[in-house]
Design an enzyme around this catalytic site. Structure first.
Site, PDB file in Angstrom:
ATOM      1  N   TRP A  11       0.816  -1.223   0.000  1.00 35.88           N
ATOM      2  CA  TRP A  11       0.000   0.000   0.000  1.00 35.88           C
ATOM      3  C   TRP A  11       0.847   1.269   0.000  1.00 35.88           C
ATOM      4  O   TRP A  11       0.324   2.367  -0.162  1.00 35.88           O
ATOM      5  CB  TRP A  11      -0.946   0.011   1.209  1.00 35.88           C
ATOM      6  CG  TRP A  11      -2.014  -1.049   1.180  1.00 35.88           C
ATOM      7  CD1 TRP A  11      -2.163  -2.040   0.243  1.00 35.88           C
ATOM      8  CD2 TRP A  11      -3.064  -1.234   2.135  1.00 35.88           C
ATOM      9  NE1 TRP A  11      -3.248  -2.822   0.565  1.00 35.88           N
ATOM     10  CE2 TRP A  11      -3.823  -2.352   1.719  1.00 35.88           C
ATOM     11  CE3 TRP A  11      -3.447  -0.568   3.303  1.00 35.88           C
ATOM     12  CZ2 TRP A  11      -4.936  -2.807   2.432  1.00 35.88           C
ATOM     13  CZ3 TRP A  11      -4.552  -1.019   4.021  1.00 35.88           C
ATOM     14  CH2 TRP A  11      -5.285  -2.128   3.579  1.00 35.88           C
ATOM     15  N   HIS A  95      13.002  -2.691  -1.118  1.00 34.45           N
ATOM     16  CA  HIS A  95      12.181  -2.095  -2.181  1.00 34.45           C
ATOM     17  C   HIS A  95      12.971  -0.967  -2.855  1.00 34.45           C
ATOM     18  O   HIS A  95      13.709  -0.237  -2.192  1.00 34.45           O
ATOM     19  CB  HIS A  95      10.869  -1.564  -1.592  1.00 34.45           C
ATOM     20  CG  HIS A  95       9.888  -1.171  -2.659  1.00 34.45           C
ATOM     21  ND1 HIS A  95       9.983   0.015  -3.331  1.00 34.45           N
ATOM     22  CD2 HIS A  95       8.844  -1.836  -3.195  1.00 34.45           C
ATOM     23  CE1 HIS A  95       9.007   0.070  -4.234  1.00 34.45           C
ATOM     24  NE2 HIS A  95       8.310  -1.042  -4.168  1.00 34.45           N
ATOM     25  N   GLY A 173       5.069   1.678 -10.775  1.00 29.74           N
ATOM     26  CA  GLY A 173       4.253   2.881 -10.747  1.00 29.74           C
ATOM     27  C   GLY A 173       4.215   3.632 -12.069  1.00 29.74           C
ATOM     28  O   GLY A 173       3.739   4.761 -12.126  1.00 29.74           O
ATOM     29  N   SER A 212       3.722  -2.466 -11.995  1.00 31.57           N
ATOM     30  CA  SER A 212       2.525  -2.247 -12.817  1.00 31.57           C
ATOM     31  C   SER A 212       1.788  -3.548 -13.142  1.00 31.57           C
ATOM     32  O   SER A 212       1.200  -3.687 -14.210  1.00 31.57           O
ATOM     33  CB  SER A 212       2.867  -1.470 -14.092  1.00 31.57           C
ATOM     34  OG  SER A 212       3.411  -0.208 -13.758  1.00 31.57           O
ATOM     35  N   GLY A 233       1.540  -2.818  -6.197  1.00 31.69           N
ATOM     36  CA  GLY A 233       1.454  -1.489  -5.601  1.00 31.69           C
ATOM     37  C   GLY A 233       0.096  -0.863  -5.876  1.00 31.69           C
ATOM     38  O   GLY A 233      -0.900  -1.174  -5.222  1.00 31.69           O
ATOM     39  N   GLY A 234       0.042  -0.007  -6.882  1.00 33.22           N
ATOM     40  CA  GLY A 234      -1.173   0.759  -7.187  1.00 33.22           C
ATOM     41  C   GLY A 234      -2.454  -0.058  -7.194  1.00 33.22           C
ATOM     42  O   GLY A 234      -3.462   0.342  -6.589  1.00 33.22           O
TER      43      GLY A 234
END
Ligand code: PGA
Length: 250
Positions: A11, A95, A173, A212, A233-234
């Site tokens: 997150w 990361h 991202g 992504s 992620g997103g």
């Protein structure tokens, strides 16, 4: 031993407490027929309430970082023992945002991995090259250094305690995903590297793709021989998308 198929939601620095609870609740409600171990990695501040909220569900919790030190005068830091003490089971380390924005090098990451393992956390260890490194033909060299220098040389039960996430920095991202073939090529390389380092047990270490990865492309990525799941992620901030990804296995 964690299941080999894993989907972890990173997150990052998003959500407030109310958003975090409602996102986790929606994931719990949709968690039937999961085809992978789902892991939520909210901001550390929300780990304790979310561990309580997810108790009895199939969802596990992880942190996004931990300190290299055990405890003491490290203002603002969070120790691996603290993460473990609230009942979280995983921690993301290495990361690329930690490496580039916060200047973490392989040695620091190795110290963090050691702290995490000492406290019985399962490490989601990230590696990946920048676009510049890829264009210079240095992918294998960069990944080899990150893994050999970032992981302790001796790890007890590596297949139970370490998960590797390959996250090409240029895909994080950006909406640009590595193609399944590009990702598989690097995953196969990492698989062989892990076998060299840990022997046959290296074959059992879970290898996640990140960058992504979304509800539309997850199935094709996860169908590759050496891709065991994803670090998201997103798309993990949308419960429906995250659930679709958790079920995107043949
Ligand atoms: P992204 O992030 O899915 O938004 O690209 C992945 C990650 O940073 O772990």
């Amino acid at each position: 031993m964690p299941p080999k198929k894993i989907v972890a939601g990173n997150w990052k620095m998003n959500t407030d407490l109310q958003d975090a609870i409602s996102l986790a609740n929606t994931v719990i409600e949709g968690a039937e027929q999961m085809k992978a171990q789902a892991i939520l990695c909210p901001p550390s501040l929300f780990l304790d309430p979310l561990v309580k909220l997810t108790a009895g569900s199939a969802i596990a919790l992880g942190a996004q970082n931990c300190s290299f030190a055990e405890k003491g005068a490290f203002t603002g830091e969070i120790a691996a023992s603290m993460i473990a003490s609230v009942g979280a089971k995983y921690v993301i380390l290495g990361h690329s945002e930690r490496r580039t924005i916060f200047g973490e090098d392989n040695l620091t990451i190795q110290q963090k991995v050691s702290q995490a393992l000492k406290n019985n956390l399962i490490v989601i260890f990230c590696c990946g090259e920048t676009l510049e490194e890829r264009e210079a033909g240095r992918v294998e060299e960069v990944i080899t250094r990150q893994i050999t220098e970032g992981l302790p040389t001796v790890i007890e039960n590596p297949a139970s305690n370490i998960i590797i996430a390959y996250e090409p920095v240029w895909a994080i991202g950006t909406g640009i995903t590595a193609s399944p073939a590009q990702a598989e090529e690097v995953h196969r390389f990492i698989r062989n590297l892990l076998k060299q380092q840990f022997g046959q047990i290296g074959a059992d270490i879970s290898l996640l793709y990140g960058g992504s990865c979304n509800a539309a492309n997850a199935a094709e990525l996860f169908a590759q021989e050496n891709i065991d799941g994803g670090l998201i992620g997103g798309a993990s901030l949308k419960a429906a998308d995250f659930l679709t990804i958790c079920k995107a296995f043949a």
